[in-house]
Design a protein around this motif. Structure first.
Motif, PDB file in Angstrom:
ATOM      1  N   LEU A  31       0.834  -1.204   0.000  1.00  0.00           N
ATOM      2  CA  LEU A  31       0.000   0.000   0.000  1.00  0.00           C
ATOM      3  C   LEU A  31       0.868   1.254   0.000  1.00  0.00           C
ATOM      4  CD1 LEU A  31      -2.722  -1.090   2.569  1.00  0.00           C
ATOM      5  CD2 LEU A  31      -3.059  -0.728   0.105  1.00  0.00           C
ATOM      6  N   PHE A  41      -3.283   4.903   6.540  1.00  0.00           N
ATOM      7  CA  PHE A  41      -4.239   3.886   6.120  1.00  0.00           C
ATOM      8  C   PHE A  41      -5.125   3.633   7.326  1.00  0.00           C
ATOM      9  CE2 PHE A  41      -0.303   3.292   3.733  1.00  0.00           C
ATOM     10  CZ  PHE A  41      -0.783   3.498   2.455  1.00  0.00           C
ATOM     11  N   VAL A  61      -7.942   3.756   2.278  1.00  0.00           N
ATOM     12  CA  VAL A  61      -6.720   4.312   1.710  1.00  0.00           C
ATOM     13  C   VAL A  61      -7.010   5.785   1.411  1.00  0.00           C
ATOM     14  CG1 VAL A  61      -5.060   4.177  -0.180  1.00  0.00           C
ATOM     15  CG2 VAL A  61      -6.113   2.078   0.723  1.00  0.00           C
ATOM     16  N   THR A  63      -6.418   9.302   0.089  1.00  0.00           N
ATOM     17  CA  THR A  63      -5.598   9.776  -1.016  1.00  0.00           C
ATOM     18  C   THR A  63      -6.101  11.114  -1.550  1.00  0.00           C
ATOM     19  OG1 THR A  63      -4.717   9.248  -3.196  1.00  0.00           O
ATOM     20  CG2 THR A  63      -6.920   8.414  -2.703  1.00  0.00           C
ATOM     21  N   LEU A  74      -5.085   1.325  -6.875  1.00  0.00           N
ATOM     22  CA  LEU A  74      -5.762   0.292  -6.089  1.00  0.00           C
ATOM     23  C   LEU A  74      -5.935  -0.978  -6.929  1.00  0.00           C
ATOM     24  CD1 LEU A  74      -7.006  -0.415  -3.346  1.00  0.00           C
ATOM     25  CD2 LEU A  74      -9.199   0.375  -4.245  1.00  0.00           C
ATOM     26  N   PHE A  95     -10.358  -3.442   1.240  1.00  0.00           N
ATOM     27  CA  PHE A  95      -9.571  -2.241   0.997  1.00  0.00           C
ATOM     28  C   PHE A  95     -10.369  -1.335   0.072  1.00  0.00           C
ATOM     29  CE2 PHE A  95      -6.564  -5.580   1.927  1.00  0.00           C
ATOM     30  CZ  PHE A  95      -5.641  -4.967   2.753  1.00  0.00           C
TER      31      PHE A  95
END
Length: 100
Positions: A31, A41, A61, A63, A74, A95
């Motif tokens: 990641l 994260f 995640v 971003t 991803l 995720f």
């Protein structure tokens, strides 16, 4: 590099599903390679109140990337590592992206 707003819930979840801890450990450098080590994260326990007993651990995640760039990263994470390890998660780990 994982963070959480509810450490007790996450710790209890990992105690119930200890097979997730090695997956989280192994996923972290991948990641970080995909999204950068400077972004957190965020780990959270997700429950659906309409489905009794349904719960999973979600890694958000975070971003600042645009949707296309983040989705590509991803997808790369998923195709190069996650899909091979997905069965080990037994439907308890997910995720996803969170745009900040």
């Amino acid at each position: 590099r994982y963070v959480t707003d509810d450490p007790e819930a996450v710790e209890a979840f990992l105690a119930r599903y200890p097979f997730l801890a090695p997956l989280l450990t192994e996923a972290l450098p991948l990641l970080e390679a995909a999204f950068g080590a400077e972004r957190p994260f965020v780990v959270a326990v997700d429950r659906d109140p309409e489905i009794p007993g349904w719960e999973e651990l979600v890694v958000l995640v975070e971003t600042p990337l645009d949707v296309e760039a983040a989705a590509t990263r991803l997808d790369t994470f998923e195709t190069t590592w996650w899909l091979d390890h997905l069965p080990q998660a037994q439907g308890k780990l997910f995720f996803t992206l969170e745009f900040v």
